[in-house]
Design an enzyme around this catalytic site. Structure first.
Site, PDB file in Angstrom:
ATOM      1  N   ASP A 103      -2.035  -4.941  -0.230  1.00  0.00           N
ATOM      2  CA  ASP A 103      -1.630  -6.216   0.365  1.00  0.00           C
ATOM      3  C   ASP A 103      -2.454  -6.579   1.593  1.00  0.00           C
ATOM      4  O   ASP A 103      -2.763  -7.759   1.816  1.00  0.00           O
ATOM      5  CB  ASP A 103      -0.135  -6.223   0.683  1.00  0.00           C
ATOM      6  CG  ASP A 103       0.325  -5.039   1.502  1.00  0.00           C
ATOM      7  OD1 ASP A 103      -0.489  -4.148   1.832  1.00  0.00           O
ATOM      8  OD2 ASP A 103       1.530  -4.979   1.812  1.00  0.00           O
ATOM      9  N   GLN A 137       0.810  -1.212   0.000  1.00  0.00           N
ATOM     10  CA  GLN A 137       0.000   0.000   0.000  1.00  0.00           C
ATOM     11  C   GLN A 137       0.850   1.273   0.000  1.00  0.00           C
ATOM     12  O   GLN A 137       2.036   1.241   0.338  1.00  0.00           O
ATOM     13  CB  GLN A 137      -0.897   0.013   1.238  1.00  0.00           C
ATOM     14  CG  GLN A 137      -2.095  -0.920   1.161  1.00  0.00           C
ATOM     15  CD  GLN A 137      -3.080  -0.624   2.264  1.00  0.00           C
ATOM     16  OE1 GLN A 137      -3.128  -1.322   3.261  1.00  0.00           O
ATOM     17  NE2 GLN A 137      -3.879   0.426   2.086  1.00  0.00           N
ATOM     18  N   HIS A 138       0.205   2.386  -0.355  1.00  0.00           N
ATOM     19  CA  HIS A 138       0.712   3.751  -0.177  1.00  0.00           C
ATOM     20  C   HIS A 138       1.827   4.171  -1.124  1.00  0.00           C
ATOM     21  O   HIS A 138       2.173   5.358  -1.176  1.00  0.00           O
ATOM     22  CB  HIS A 138       1.223   3.988   1.256  1.00  0.00           C
ATOM     23  CG  HIS A 138       0.308   3.557   2.340  1.00  0.00           C
ATOM     24  ND1 HIS A 138      -1.036   3.892   2.375  1.00  0.00           N
ATOM     25  CD2 HIS A 138       0.540   2.819   3.455  1.00  0.00           C
ATOM     26  CE1 HIS A 138      -1.571   3.375   3.471  1.00  0.00           C
ATOM     27  NE2 HIS A 138      -0.654   2.725   4.130  1.00  0.00           N
TER      28      HIS A 138
END
Length: 498
Positions: free
Chosen positions: A244, A81-82
């Site tokens: 994820d 992520q991110h």
């Protein structure tokens, strides 16, 4: 019916081949990719390395499954992520991707947080408090540090979005992963365009956003050249995929209310499904969307096996010896306490903190106590987060453990005692990759007008390992509670954290 699940993580990419009719994983593969690190908190990777690893992991999984790849009906991608992937108008990657664990943009995040009215204002507006590592501060950092790159931005993608783009040629996003960007309202499930205009009034960023699709919608079919490179059916359908953690939820059977998943990976995460938004007043709880149409309240620590691994390497230990030493040291490590914030920390929110050791004496400074102190230290942060989820009304009668740390019986028992909650591991530990395959099967079934529920798929394909189950011991629970309260006291003394 066979489906390919991909998980692009921090250390490498994993692939699984899932037979959904029999509910078994036929083959697995993995390939590493390098990480660029800097003392200023920089954590970056080259998306081209993700692509190379995806191809290698897929081919290894197919070989283990004994498949020529032509029976693969769908592909589902999980990604860390991110992370921020920037493309120009020709689809070229403009610079290395800044990752979830990158804290270089902490000052930019603080300025954005102040613009939103602090943590409380951010929660009111977005449903969560933006944190260092989220995508939004990376955009402001890029504008200020690399204006020549910023001026070329045509697409703003997350890691899993980028891999879907490489697979299909189509740039889209889905609600689960998008909810971790920091420019997304988790209540309304929409981008916050006004926040992006605050970063860049020209509108460049909002024009660069990918369209949002539902979790059960396909991105498209494989590009022919990609199908050839992977060695799989060119008609394979690519599902929306997700972050994820969202895919890890699916891969542990956490697709409906009543379960909590705990990942003991590079970072530590705790999350559970909800069919409605659950917004906490505490900034450490992220009220993300799930990748199956609901929500996934989550806490994430920045340090877990990365910290234990560094202590293990520092002491020159292999994994077996490290585990043996952890078991030799008593609960509380004879007074040795580690605040293991090697990469800052998100839970509690201490992005600029550094690691520290407390309580050392001439008699307790042993290798065993150092090993236990790091494992306890990272686990205490998870307990901090688990309490916040329980305060939010999230049920947690049993914790489903995944990640590298979950393979350790010593660590499993420690978690059971510290959380005062039974734990059990799924038989298949690569939960995010498995979740990708399950989502692909769900999406494919709907495209065929013979929809199968995600719950029925997870019931058939997610199996728990009874041998991994650990029950809390009342005596140890009391000892861990005392050790945990000492950790909380040290947080108050060192950082003023309540």
């Amino acid at each position: 019916m066979k489906f390919l699940g991909i998980d692009c993580g921090t250390q490498g990419t994993k692939a699984v081949i899932l037979d959904v009719e029999r509910g078994v994983v036929l083959g697995e593969g993995n390939a590493p990719h390098p990480l660029t690190e800097g003392a200023n908190g920089r954590r970056e990777q080259n998306p081209a390395d993700w692509v190379r690893a995806l191809v290698a992991a897929t081919r290894a999984a197919l070989a283990q499954a004994g498949s020529d790849g032509q029976d693969i009906l769908g592909v589902g991608v999980s990604g860390q992520q991110h992370g921020l992937v920037l493309l120009d108008d020709s689809g070229k990657v403009l610079r290395p991707a800044k990752l979830w664990c990158d804290t270089e943009s902490t000052p930019e995040n603080q300025r954005l947080l102040e613009h939103l009215g602090g943590a409380a204002g951010s929660i009111e507006r977005l449903g969560l408090a933006i944190a260092p590592g989220y995508t939004v501060s990376k955009l402001l950092w890029t504008k200020e540090q690399h204006p020549e790159v910023f001026d070329q931005i045509a697409q703003v993608l997350l890691p899993h979005d980028y891999l879907n783009f490489w697979l299909t040629g189509r740039a889209v996003a889905e609600y689960g992963d998008a909810s971790g960007t920091g420019y997304f309202n988790v209540r309304t499930r929409q981008y916050d365009l006004e926040l992006l205009r605050h970063i860049d009034p020209s509108g460049r960023l909002e024009r660069a956003l990918p369209a949002l699709i539902e979790a059960d919608q396909p991105v498209g079919r494989l590009r022919p050249e990609v199908a050839s490179q992977l060695g799989i059916n060119p008609q394979a359908l690519v599902s929306s995929g997700g972050g994820d953690n969202m895919m890890g939820a699916l891969g542990t059977g956490n697709s409906r209310a009543g379960q909590i998943t705990l990942s003991l990976g590079t970072s530590g995460t705790l999350y559970g499904y909800s069919d409605e938004p659950r917004i906490s007043e505490h900034p450490a709880v992220a009220g993300f969307c799930s990748s199956n149409g609901g929500w996934l309240p989550l806490i994430c620590t920045m340090n877990l096996t990365n910290a234990s691994g560094q202590i293990r390497e520092l002491l020159g230990l292999d994994l077996a010896d490290f585990t043996r030493l952890v078991a030799e040291s008593p609960i509380g490590a004879e007074g040795v306490l580690m605040l293991p914030f090697l990469n800052g920390e998100r839970v509690p929110a201490l992005p600029t903190a550094t690691a520290s050791l407390h309580g050392l004496t001439a008699t307790n400074l042993t290798r065993a106590n150092l090993c236990r102190a790091v494992v306890e230290g990272v686990s205490f942060a998870l307990r901090y987060g688990f309490d916040l989820l329980r305060d939010l009304g999230m049920p947690g009668d049993t914790l489903r453990l995944i990640g590298g740390g979950a393979r350790s019986p010593v660590w499993r028992q420690l978690i059971a005692d510290l959380m005062n909650t039974p734990v059990v591991c799924p038989v298949h530990g690569e939960a995010a990759a498995l979740g990708g395959a399950l989502q692909a099967a769900w999406c494919w079934s709907r495209e065929q007008d013979r929809p199968e529920s995600l719950d029925s798929l997870t019931e058939r394909c997610v199996h728990l390992d009874p041998a991994s189950r650990a029950e809390p011991d009342p005596a140890r629970v009391a000892e861990y509670e005392a050790a945990y309260q000492r950790y909380r006291q040290q947080l108050r003394e060192s950082y003023g954290v309540a």
